[in-house]
Design an enzyme around this catalytic site. Structure first.
Site, PDB file in Angstrom:
ATOM      1  N   CYS A 336     -21.451  13.325  52.131  1.00  0.00           N
ATOM      2  CA  CYS A 336     -20.171  13.060  52.787  1.00  0.00           C
ATOM      3  C   CYS A 336     -19.512  14.364  53.240  1.00  0.00           C
ATOM      4  CB  CYS A 336     -19.269  12.243  51.870  1.00  0.00           C
ATOM      5  SG  CYS A 336     -17.926  11.389  52.742  1.00  0.00           S
ATOM      6  N   HIS A 434     -22.807   7.764  49.562  1.00  0.00           N
ATOM      7  CA  HIS A 434     -22.541   8.025  48.151  1.00  0.00           C
ATOM      8  C   HIS A 434     -23.464   7.160  47.295  1.00  0.00           C
ATOM      9  CE1 HIS A 434     -18.977  10.507  48.744  1.00  0.00           C
ATOM     10  NE2 HIS A 434     -18.553   9.640  49.645  1.00  0.00           N
TER      11      HIS A 434
END
Length: 504
Positions: A336, A434
């Site tokens: 991310c 994630h």
């Protein structure tokens, strides 16, 4: 009509163990056949959880829902506060960004809306479940904030919930913390406290027992249990927990995993599976002098990527990471915000994070990122291609921005699109996904690849992380049932429902 019996856990301070005990009681009640839901009215955390419908809640409530065996919803955490810079945070309401606010603005202007949201969610949960496990935040004795607090005793009153006060003995001064908290409570709120639990105890219980007797005599409040320090593989929520993680390599472990700890680190639970691996030493790095030459370097998520890039520059980590790639055989992985940092440039035309228009990245991946006002929150799954192998992976995305791959190869093939990027030598990879390392087959392949580079034999037996998590819920529940008077707590839950508020 169903009407849930609530119980609330409050603490003398942050990281006292409220989340862990709430998780344990979610599991205990569920195992006893009660349909159970967690609830935290307002959560301040950078560790998030994405619900099935693509909404964002606090990680702890998502994990507690898993422990209870129910599907997580935004009613379990209607208000999420995600700090983005000093004195400012993104306010997430029912899983969607509401507004960026200064702390003073939130306190002065959000209070009445917050009360309404909390009341609505409590109503829904109380009518859909048999048991409601409520978690407070920080301390209920913050006298400077209590007139407009939205997460402790006001919620207990709204739900008519008995309260268990949790104290952390590991920090020292647990009796002073418990007594001081009780004395600072308003009388009507103090009557809600049905007992205390002392958490994180190590040592000989007989040496503590005189203090327990003194506490009960002095306060008139029962000690419901003393819970020993537990090493459980359940996601930490509070960034305070980061202080417990190692900063130096364990030389007894073959693989050195270094994780960059920047000020706005988020979703650091991504790296939890490495703690379960027998050959992995996991350490957090916050300056260039402690970087060393790890086998794997992870750049985790960030709530403010641009500010954290400046942190890398100020600490010398920016240039040290670049030199590390040039001079060693390290594998670098960005998740991310960390993925964005590995690229060439991060543009912020709408000033989502800072007044700056753009900042240069590490230029280790051929991507450019543009931050956007709209947040992406979605569960995702696809096929990851790495080192001539293909792996089914699933996780979730939470980000405000898009990254364009200028060249190089995508990392993950999703339905109708791709995610991430990798260099040709696959020494640098990045993704928005994630929970990437929660996928056992990929994680095992990654680690055994590192072992081969170091001329070590691969490990054929490695842990199934999801099975470990499920077992951890039961281990936690077993421990709490052994050391806490659960039946006394259940009796008080019933008495409060009937309007009986006498002492234990």
């Amino acid at each position: 009509m169903r009407r849930a019996l609530p119980i609330m856990f409050q603490g003398t301070h942050s990281d006292a163990g409220k989340s862990m005990l709430a998780t344990a009681f979610c599991r205990i009640f569920a195992r006893n056949g009660w349909k159970t839901a967690p609830f935290k009215s307002q959560n301040m955390s950078l560790n998030s959880y994405v619900t099935l419908d693509g909404k964002e809640i606090g990680r702890a409530q998502g994990v507690q829902a898993e422990a209870a065996g129910v599907v997580a919803t935004t009613h379990m955490n209607p208000i999420l506060i995600k700090p983005s810079r000093d004195q400012e945070a993104q306010i997430v309401v029912h899983g969607k960004p509401y507004e960026n606010m200064k702390a003073s603005t939130y306190r002065n202007e959000f209070f009445h809306l917050g009360l309404e949201l909390i009341q609505q969610s409590l109503h829904v949960l109380m009518n859909e479940y048999d048991r409601l496990v409520i978690e407070g935040a920080g301390s209920p004795a913050e006298v400077n904030l209590n007139d407009r607090e939205l997460v402790n005793m006001r919620v207990a009153r709204m739900a008519n919930a008995p309260v268990v006060l949790v104290g952390d003995i590991e920090r020292g001064g647990v009796f002073a913390s418990l007594v001081g908290t009780l004395q600072l409570l308003e009388e009507q709120d103090r009557k809600r406290v049905i007992g205390v639990i002392i958490n994180k105890f190590r040592g000989d219980l007989s040496l503590l027992e005189p203090g327990l007797r003194w506490f009960e005599q002095y306060t008139g409040v029962k000690v419901l249990g003393v819970v020993p320090y537990m090493h459980v593989r359940i996601d930490a929520e509070d960034s305070v927990a980061l202080s417990r993680y190692a900063t130096k390599k364990d030389d007894a472990k073959a693989i050195d995993v270094a994780v960059i700890r920047y000020p706005r680190i988020s979703n650091f639970t991504d790296i939890d599976p490495f703690f379960a691996e027998p050959d992995c030493s996991v350490r957090f790095v916050s300056d260039a002098s402690s970087l060393g030459e790890p086998d794997i370097l992870i750049l985790p998520g960030s709530k403010n990527t641009i500010e954290d890039v400046y942190f890398l520059t100020e600490t010398g980590l920016f240039s040290s990471i670049q030199r590390l790639y040039e001079r060693t055989n390290v594998t670098m992985i960005g998740i991310c915000g960390g993925y964005q940092m590995l690229g060439e440039c991060i543009k912020d035309p709408f000033h989502v994070e800072t007044p700056l228009d753009a900042v240069a990245g590490l230029s280790l991946l051929p991507i450019e990122t543009t931050l956007a006002c709209e947040k992406t929150t979605v569960l995702s799954e696809g096929t990851l291609v790495y080192k001539n192998e293909m792996f089914d992976v699933k996780g979730y995305e939470i980000h405000m921005g898009r990254s364009i791959v200028k060249q190089g190869e995508p990392l993950i093939l999703l339905s109708g699109k791709t995610d991430g990027c990798k260099t040709k030598d696959e020494r640098v990879i990045g993704t928005y996904m994630h929970d990437l390392f929660h996928n056992d087959m990929f994680r095992h392949h990654l680690l055994n690849g590192v072992r081969r580079k170091k001329q070590l034999s691969p490990l054929m037996e490695r842990p199934n992380y999801r099975q470990l998590r499920a077992q951890a819920f039961d281990d936690l529940a077993d421990c709490v049932e052994k050391h806490v008077d659960v039946k006394a707590i259940e009796r008080k839950m019933i008495e409060f429902q009937r309007g009986e508020h006498h002492a234990l």
